[in-house]
Write a protein that holds these residues in place. Structure first.
Motif, PDB file in Angstrom:
ATOM      1  N   ALA A 291     152.909  76.480  76.052  1.00  0.00           N
ATOM      2  CA  ALA A 291     153.614  75.688  75.044  1.00  0.00           C
ATOM      3  C   ALA A 291     152.801  74.418  74.804  1.00  0.00           C
ATOM      4  N   ARG A 292     152.735  74.021  73.568  1.00  0.00           N
ATOM      5  CA  ARG A 292     152.026  72.784  73.210  1.00  0.00           C
ATOM      6  C   ARG A 292     152.987  71.866  72.479  1.00  0.00           C
ATOM      7  N   THR A 293     152.844  70.574  72.744  1.00  0.00           N
ATOM      8  CA  THR A 293     153.731  69.595  72.137  1.00  0.00           C
ATOM      9  C   THR A 293     152.905  68.574  71.369  1.00  0.00           C
ATOM     10  N   TYR A 294     153.384  68.210  70.196  1.00  0.00           N
ATOM     11  CA  TYR A 294     152.682  67.277  69.320  1.00  0.00           C
ATOM     12  C   TYR A 294     153.654  66.183  68.880  1.00  0.00           C
ATOM     13  N   ALA A 295     153.111  64.988  68.647  1.00  0.00           N
ATOM     14  CA  ALA A 295     153.893  63.877  68.099  1.00  0.00           C
ATOM     15  C   ALA A 295     153.124  63.301  66.923  1.00  0.00           C
ATOM     16  N   LYS A 296     153.831  63.074  65.810  1.00  0.00           N
ATOM     17  CA  LYS A 296     153.217  62.484  64.624  1.00  0.00           C
ATOM     18  C   LYS A 296     154.065  61.306  64.171  1.00  0.00           C
ATOM     19  N   SER A 297     153.399  60.191  63.892  1.00  0.00           N
ATOM     20  CA  SER A 297     154.103  58.992  63.415  1.00  0.00           C
ATOM     21  C   SER A 297     154.523  59.178  61.968  1.00  0.00           C
ATOM     22  N   ILE A 298     155.721  58.704  61.684  1.00  0.00           N
ATOM     23  CA  ILE A 298     156.266  58.762  60.333  1.00  0.00           C
ATOM     24  C   ILE A 298     156.504  57.332  59.863  1.00  0.00           C
ATOM     25  N   ALA A 299     156.050  57.010  58.663  1.00  0.00           N
ATOM     26  CA  ALA A 299     156.274  55.696  58.060  1.00  0.00           C
ATOM     27  C   ALA A 299     156.742  55.911  56.627  1.00  0.00           C
ATOM     28  N   ASP A 300     157.866  55.314  56.304  1.00  0.00           N
ATOM     29  CA  ASP A 300     158.436  55.409  54.956  1.00  0.00           C
ATOM     30  C   ASP A 300     158.594  56.870  54.527  1.00  0.00           C
ATOM     31  N   TRP A 301     159.129  57.677  55.418  1.00  0.00           N
ATOM     32  CA  TRP A 301     159.463  59.080  55.187  1.00  0.00           C
ATOM     33  C   TRP A 301     158.249  59.985  54.985  1.00  0.00           C
ATOM     34  N   SER A 302     157.044  59.510  55.285  1.00  0.00           N
ATOM     35  CA  SER A 302     155.865  60.360  55.131  1.00  0.00           C
ATOM     36  C   SER A 302     154.921  60.158  56.314  1.00  0.00           C
ATOM     37  N   CYS A 303     153.904  61.002  56.381  1.00  0.00           N
ATOM     38  CA  CYS A 303     152.978  60.996  57.507  1.00  0.00           C
ATOM     39  C   CYS A 303     151.548  61.038  56.991  1.00  0.00           C
ATOM     40  N   GLU A 304     150.645  60.317  57.651  1.00  0.00           N
ATOM     41  CA  GLU A 304     149.237  60.349  57.272  1.00  0.00           C
ATOM     42  C   GLU A 304     148.602  61.682  57.651  1.00  0.00           C
ATOM     43  N   GLN A 305     149.099  62.320  58.705  1.00  0.00           N
ATOM     44  CA  GLN A 305     148.583  63.616  59.127  1.00  0.00           C
ATOM     45  C   GLN A 305     149.299  64.713  58.358  1.00  0.00           C
ATOM     46  N   GLN A 306     148.671  65.857  58.299  1.00  0.00           N
ATOM     47  CA  GLN A 306     149.307  66.995  57.629  1.00  0.00           C
ATOM     48  C   GLN A 306     150.507  67.464  58.449  1.00  0.00           C
ATOM     49  N   LEU A 307     151.625  67.667  57.789  1.00  0.00           N
ATOM     50  CA  LEU A 307     152.839  68.158  58.436  1.00  0.00           C
ATOM     51  C   LEU A 307     152.970  69.657  58.235  1.00  0.00           C
ATOM     52  N   SER A 308     153.494  70.324  59.251  1.00  0.00           N
ATOM     53  CA  SER A 308     153.808  71.744  59.099  1.00  0.00           C
ATOM     54  C   SER A 308     155.061  71.859  58.228  1.00  0.00           C
ATOM     55  N   PRO A 309     155.331  73.019  57.666  1.00  0.00           N
ATOM     56  CA  PRO A 309     156.564  73.186  56.879  1.00  0.00           C
ATOM     57  C   PRO A 309     157.810  72.866  57.699  1.00  0.00           C
ATOM     58  N   GLU A 310     157.800  73.205  58.984  1.00  0.00           N
ATOM     59  CA  GLU A 310     158.966  72.942  59.846  1.00  0.00           C
ATOM     60  C   GLU A 310     159.130  71.445  60.099  1.00  0.00           C
ATOM     61  N   GLU A 311     158.026  70.726  60.291  1.00  0.00           N
ATOM     62  CA  GLU A 311     158.099  69.273  60.482  1.00  0.00           C
ATOM     63  C   GLU A 311     158.612  68.609  59.211  1.00  0.00           C
ATOM     64  N   ASP A 312     158.111  69.051  58.077  1.00  0.00           N
ATOM     65  CA  ASP A 312     158.568  68.523  56.789  1.00  0.00           C
ATOM     66  C   ASP A 312     160.062  68.792  56.594  1.00  0.00           C
ATOM     67  N   GLU A 313     160.506  69.976  57.003  1.00  0.00           N
ATOM     68  CA  GLU A 313     161.924  70.323  56.887  1.00  0.00           C
ATOM     69  C   GLU A 313     162.783  69.443  57.799  1.00  0.00           C
ATOM     70  N   ALA A 314     162.301  69.169  59.009  1.00  0.00           N
ATOM     71  CA  ALA A 314     163.055  68.313  59.934  1.00  0.00           C
ATOM     72  C   ALA A 314     163.205  66.904  59.357  1.00  0.00           C
ATOM     73  N   ILE A 315     162.141  66.378  58.782  1.00  0.00           N
ATOM     74  CA  ILE A 315     162.207  65.045  58.164  1.00  0.00           C
ATOM     75  C   ILE A 315     163.175  65.058  56.986  1.00  0.00           C
ATOM     76  N   SER A 316     163.114  66.103  56.201  1.00  0.00           N
ATOM     77  CA  SER A 316     164.010  66.223  55.052  1.00  0.00           C
ATOM     78  C   SER A 316     165.469  66.277  55.484  1.00  0.00           C
ATOM     79  N   HIS A 317     165.760  67.015  56.558  1.00  0.00           N
ATOM     80  CA  HIS A 317     167.145  67.102  57.048  1.00  0.00           C
ATOM     81  C   HIS A 317     167.609  65.793  57.671  1.00  0.00           C
ATOM     82  N   ALA A 318     166.689  65.033  58.260  1.00  0.00           N
ATOM     83  CA  ALA A 318     167.056  63.754  58.880  1.00  0.00           C
ATOM     84  C   ALA A 318     167.316  62.667  57.845  1.00  0.00           C
TER      85      ALA A 318
END
Length: 138
Positions: free
Chosen positions: A105-132
């Protein structure tokens, strides 16, 4: 049960009932009556100021959360992979992702600022942000 246990239980129940009656009595006595109607607007205004102050204090709290579970690989089921968005009112925070494979298992953390990220987000990460994100900010 021993007789002493029964007596103890009855005393505890009686004490609980007396406590409930006392609390209900205080609640009823604190309800405004027709004579207190003039004092109500100042109390409401004070409460409004207090609520506004509390909202200002909690703006930086990480209180918008959402989890998306999924299967990252076709040969591994059970929705063991997940992305978790943890954000404040301004859309600042982090999205954590754990990808579960058959042997690791691998774990990743990406910083979010103003509802977006400088790094590329996976569709699932984008969906989690959208639901939050609160519905009034979508």
């Amino acid at each position: 049960m021993q007789p002493l246990d029964i007596v103890t239980l009855l005393v505890a129940v009686a004490a609980l009932l007396l406590g409930v009656v006392a609390v209900l009595g205080q609640f009823r006595s604190s309800e405004p009556t027709r004579g207190d109607a003039d004092a109500l607007p100042s109390d409401v205004e004070g409460l409004r100021r207090e609520v506004a102050a509390l909202q200002g204090e909690t703006a930086d709290a990480l209180r918008h959360l959402a989890v998306v579970r999924y299967d990252a690989f076709g040969d591994v089921g059970g929705h063991l992979s997940w992305s978790l968005a943890v954000l404040d009112d301004g859309g600042n925070g982090v999205v954590l992702t754990s990808i579960h494979g058959r042997s690791e298992a691998r774990t990743y953390a990406k910083s979010i600022a103003d509802w977006s990220c400088e790094q590329q987000l996976s569709p699932e990460e984008d969906e989690a942000i959208s639901h939050a994100r609160p519905s009034d900010r979508r």
